[in-house]
Motif scaffolding. Structure first.
Motif, PDB file in Angstrom:
ATOM      1  N   UNK A  93       1.002   5.496  -5.347  1.00  0.00           N
ATOM      2  CA  UNK A  93       0.500   4.477  -6.635  1.00  0.00           C
ATOM      3  C   UNK A  93      -1.175   4.435  -6.168  1.00  0.00           C
ATOM      4  N   UNK A  94      -2.160   4.709  -6.779  1.00  0.00           N
ATOM      5  CA  UNK A  94      -3.730   4.863  -6.417  1.00  0.00           C
ATOM      6  C   UNK A  94      -3.905   6.007  -5.950  1.00  0.00           C
ATOM      7  N   UNK A  95      -3.427   7.144  -5.377  1.00  0.00           N
ATOM      8  CA  UNK A  95      -3.464   8.048  -4.560  1.00  0.00           C
ATOM      9  C   UNK A  95      -3.825   8.956  -4.998  1.00  0.00           C
ATOM     10  N   UNK A  96      -5.771   9.414  -5.073  1.00  0.00           N
ATOM     11  CA  UNK A  96      -6.183  10.267  -6.754  1.00  0.00           C
ATOM     12  C   UNK A  96      -5.968  11.613  -6.400  1.00  0.00           C
ATOM     13  N   UNK A  97      -5.489  12.760  -7.785  1.00  0.00           N
ATOM     14  CA  UNK A  97      -4.824  13.758  -8.163  1.00  0.00           C
ATOM     15  C   UNK A  97      -6.127  14.596  -7.986  1.00  0.00           C
ATOM     16  N   UNK A  98      -7.202  13.954  -8.854  1.00  0.00           N
ATOM     17  CA  UNK A  98      -8.270  15.201  -8.914  1.00  0.00           C
ATOM     18  C   UNK A  98      -8.315  15.664  -9.891  1.00  0.00           C
ATOM     19  N   UNK A  99      -6.494  15.385 -10.772  1.00  0.00           N
ATOM     20  CA  UNK A  99      -6.482  16.108 -12.043  1.00  0.00           C
ATOM     21  C   UNK A  99      -5.988  14.856 -13.346  1.00  0.00           C
ATOM     22  N   UNK A 100      -6.437  14.767 -14.209  1.00  0.00           N
ATOM     23  CA  UNK A 100      -6.476  14.721 -15.673  1.00  0.00           C
ATOM     24  C   UNK A 100      -4.614  14.275 -15.936  1.00  0.00           C
ATOM     25  N   UNK A 101      -4.626  13.778 -15.382  1.00  0.00           N
ATOM     26  CA  UNK A 101      -2.527  13.372 -15.477  1.00  0.00           C
ATOM     27  C   UNK A 101      -2.979  12.434 -16.495  1.00  0.00           C
ATOM     28  N   UNK A 102      -3.700  12.000 -17.148  1.00  0.00           N
ATOM     29  CA  UNK A 102      -2.972  11.283 -18.621  1.00  0.00           C
ATOM     30  C   UNK A 102      -3.646  11.502 -19.887  1.00  0.00           C
ATOM     31  N   UNK A 103      -4.726  12.858 -19.636  1.00  0.00           N
ATOM     32  CA  UNK A 103      -5.232  13.208 -21.005  1.00  0.00           C
ATOM     33  C   UNK A 103      -6.566  12.875 -21.512  1.00  0.00           C
ATOM     34  N   UNK A 104      -6.590  11.709 -21.098  1.00  0.00           N
ATOM     35  CA  UNK A 104      -8.042  10.888 -21.602  1.00  0.00           C
ATOM     36  C   UNK A 104      -9.517  11.550 -21.063  1.00  0.00           C
ATOM     37  N   UNK A 105      -9.189  12.957 -20.232  1.00  0.00           N
ATOM     38  CA  UNK A 105     -10.361  13.733 -20.157  1.00  0.00           C
ATOM     39  C   UNK A 105     -10.954  13.439 -18.712  1.00  0.00           C
ATOM     40  N   UNK A 106     -10.749  12.209 -18.099  1.00  0.00           N
ATOM     41  CA  UNK A 106     -11.319  11.468 -16.556  1.00  0.00           C
ATOM     42  C   UNK A 106      -9.940  12.490 -15.663  1.00  0.00           C
ATOM     43  N   UNK A 107     -10.639  12.771 -15.358  1.00  0.00           N
ATOM     44  CA  UNK A 107     -10.184  12.858 -13.644  1.00  0.00           C
ATOM     45  C   UNK A 107     -10.079  11.722 -12.732  1.00  0.00           C
ATOM     46  N   UNK A 108     -10.702  11.019 -12.565  1.00  0.00           N
ATOM     47  CA  UNK A 108     -11.431   9.525 -11.647  1.00  0.00           C
ATOM     48  C   UNK A 108     -10.478   8.510 -12.070  1.00  0.00           C
ATOM     49  N   UNK A 109      -9.344   8.102 -13.011  1.00  0.00           N
ATOM     50  CA  UNK A 109      -9.151   6.920 -13.514  1.00  0.00           C
ATOM     51  C   UNK A 109      -7.652   6.372 -12.945  1.00  0.00           C
ATOM     52  N   UNK A 110      -7.670   5.202 -12.635  1.00  0.00           N
ATOM     53  CA  UNK A 110      -5.845   4.743 -12.234  1.00  0.00           C
ATOM     54  C   UNK A 110      -4.832   5.627 -12.417  1.00  0.00           C
ATOM     55  N   UNK A 111      -4.581   5.574 -13.801  1.00  0.00           N
ATOM     56  CA  UNK A 111      -3.550   6.297 -14.882  1.00  0.00           C
ATOM     57  C   UNK A 111      -3.775   7.961 -14.148  1.00  0.00           C
ATOM     58  N   UNK A 112      -4.789   8.461 -13.527  1.00  0.00           N
ATOM     59  CA  UNK A 112      -4.809  10.100 -12.566  1.00  0.00           C
ATOM     60  C   UNK A 112      -5.134  10.246 -11.546  1.00  0.00           C
ATOM     61  N   UNK A 113      -4.054   9.119 -10.948  1.00  0.00           N
ATOM     62  CA  UNK A 113      -4.011   8.956  -9.258  1.00  0.00           C
ATOM     63  C   UNK A 113      -2.012   9.649  -9.304  1.00  0.00           C
ATOM     64  N   UNK A 114      -1.968   9.663  -8.256  1.00  0.00           N
ATOM     65  CA  UNK A 114      -0.203  10.451  -8.786  1.00  0.00           C
ATOM     66  C   UNK A 114       0.725   9.727  -9.320  1.00  0.00           C
TER      67      UNK A 114
END
Length: 362
Positions: A93-114
């Motif tokens: 939780x909260x650990x950045x992935x650097x990947x768009x994991x929720x499909x919103x076009x961003x890679x730095x959101x809370x939902x983009x953490x692992x």
């Protein structure tokens, strides 16, 4: 021997804030929630206590400060309890992935953490014990795709959501899955600890709901003997030791948005037993309208979600002993009214779940 699991809701808005708040309590500056927990946990009297939703920091400063307060709380008449053995590891939780994991076009959101979170370690987990703990096996880095029969989400056209690259990297655990050996008086047992995704805040792809189901299914497969790649790099399978499954699984077998089939299958697993812990507070809350249209027994509810009417109160915190243990008593510590009820409400929106048991003969 008493074992308990307790979602203590000790999550703050930023890294280090929980440690700061604990230091303030130590210095006499007060924090109503922490002070309530310092009353509740010694009275609970667990020999082994699994905490969920406890912010993790790499040096363990917050957990060290918390256990120090439990052992020597402020106030001359405050109850105390000592836990000489403890474990808290890193979580997704909260650990950045650097990947768009929720499909919103961003890679730095809370939902983009692992795992969803505002900072690394938010809403982590910990184990406190009067008995020695052995080396922990963790599966925090296990890829979701590596789970047999996984339920990764798809788009309407059948392609991976949010992308093939994201699904190749996605981790299964929203926090972690831990196997924690505990040296009990009768021999070693293994705590199976996790805190699954909340199966809400989803769109039509149901990413959180599917992850919740598969985080629960991990333990079912583990109990069946499936081997998984651990964080050490080795493939590990379940050993012969009896287990104690403990955590916040965020699924009720009857009600709410959680993976009802997955949690029902885990509760019915032949390696485990469900003591069916109950408390009068859940029944009282249902009588006040907290569980309109619910099918499950309100006495087994473990979380007071009356301020969020959609789910109502639910059973989401679990303590499931190995079938080889002898359970002598169990409960959800949720009084219907009075001073204790008010104290527990001030401490957390969840209630402690406890089981008294005798280990199997060596």
């Amino acid at each position: 021997m008493r074992v308990a699991v307790y979602n203590v809701a000790l999550s703050r808005r930023g890294a280090g804030v929980l440690w700061r708040d604990l230091d303030r309590v130590r210095d006499g500056r007060g924090d109503a929630q922490i002070e309530a927990l310092l009353q509740v946990i010694p009275r609970l009297g667990a020999d082994v206590l699994v905490l969920t939703e406890f912010d993790h920091d790499p040096e363990g400063q917050a957990l060290g400060a918390f256990t120090a307060l439990l052992q020597a709380p402020p106030g001359a008449d405050a109850p105390a309890i000592a836990y000489p053995h403890r474990f808290a590891g890193p979580v997704n939780s909260g650990q950045p992935s650097g990947i768009d994991l929720d499909g919103d076009g961003r890679t730095d959101g809370r939902a983009d953490a692992w795992g969803f979170g505002a900072f690394p370690g938010q809403k982590g987990m910990a184990v406190l014990s009067r008995f020695p703990l052995g080396p922990v096996t963790g599966f925090r880095g296990l890829r979701w795709r590596a789970l047999p029969g996984h339920h990764l989400p798809l788009r309407e056209d059948g392609t991976p959501f949010p992308s093939e690259a994201a699904q190749a990297a996605m981790r299964l655990s929203s926090r972690a899955h831990w196997v924690v050996p505990v040296q009990l008086p009768g021999g070693v047992a293994e705590l199976l600890v996790s805190h699954a995704s909340a199966p809400v805040f989803d769109d039509a792809h149901d990413l959180n709901g599917r992850r919740n189901a598969d985080e629960i299914r991990f333990w079912q497969l583990w109990l069946d003997g499936t081997g998984f790649r651990a964080d050490s790099g080795e493939t590990v399978v379940r050993g012969p030791a009896p287990v104690l499954l403990a955590g916040t699984l965020n699924a009720d077998p009857f009600d709410g948005a959680g993976a009802q089939e997955a949690i029902a299958a885990l509760l019915a697993h032949p390696a485990l037993q469900d003591p069916g812990p109950e408390g009068p507070g859940g029944v009282a809350a249902a009588g006040q309208g907290a569980n309109a249209a619910h099918r499950g027994p309100p006495a087994r509810d473990t979380a007071d979600f009356r301020d969020t009417p959609a789910p109502g109160n639910l059973r989401v915190d679990y303590l499931l002993p190995d079938a080889r243990f002898t359970v002598t008593a169990s409960g959800v510590w949720w009084p219907a009214e009075g001073e204790e009820a008010a104290l527990l409400a001030a401490a957390s929106d969840h209630r402690p779940v406890w089981v008294d048991l005798k280990p199997p003969a060596p």
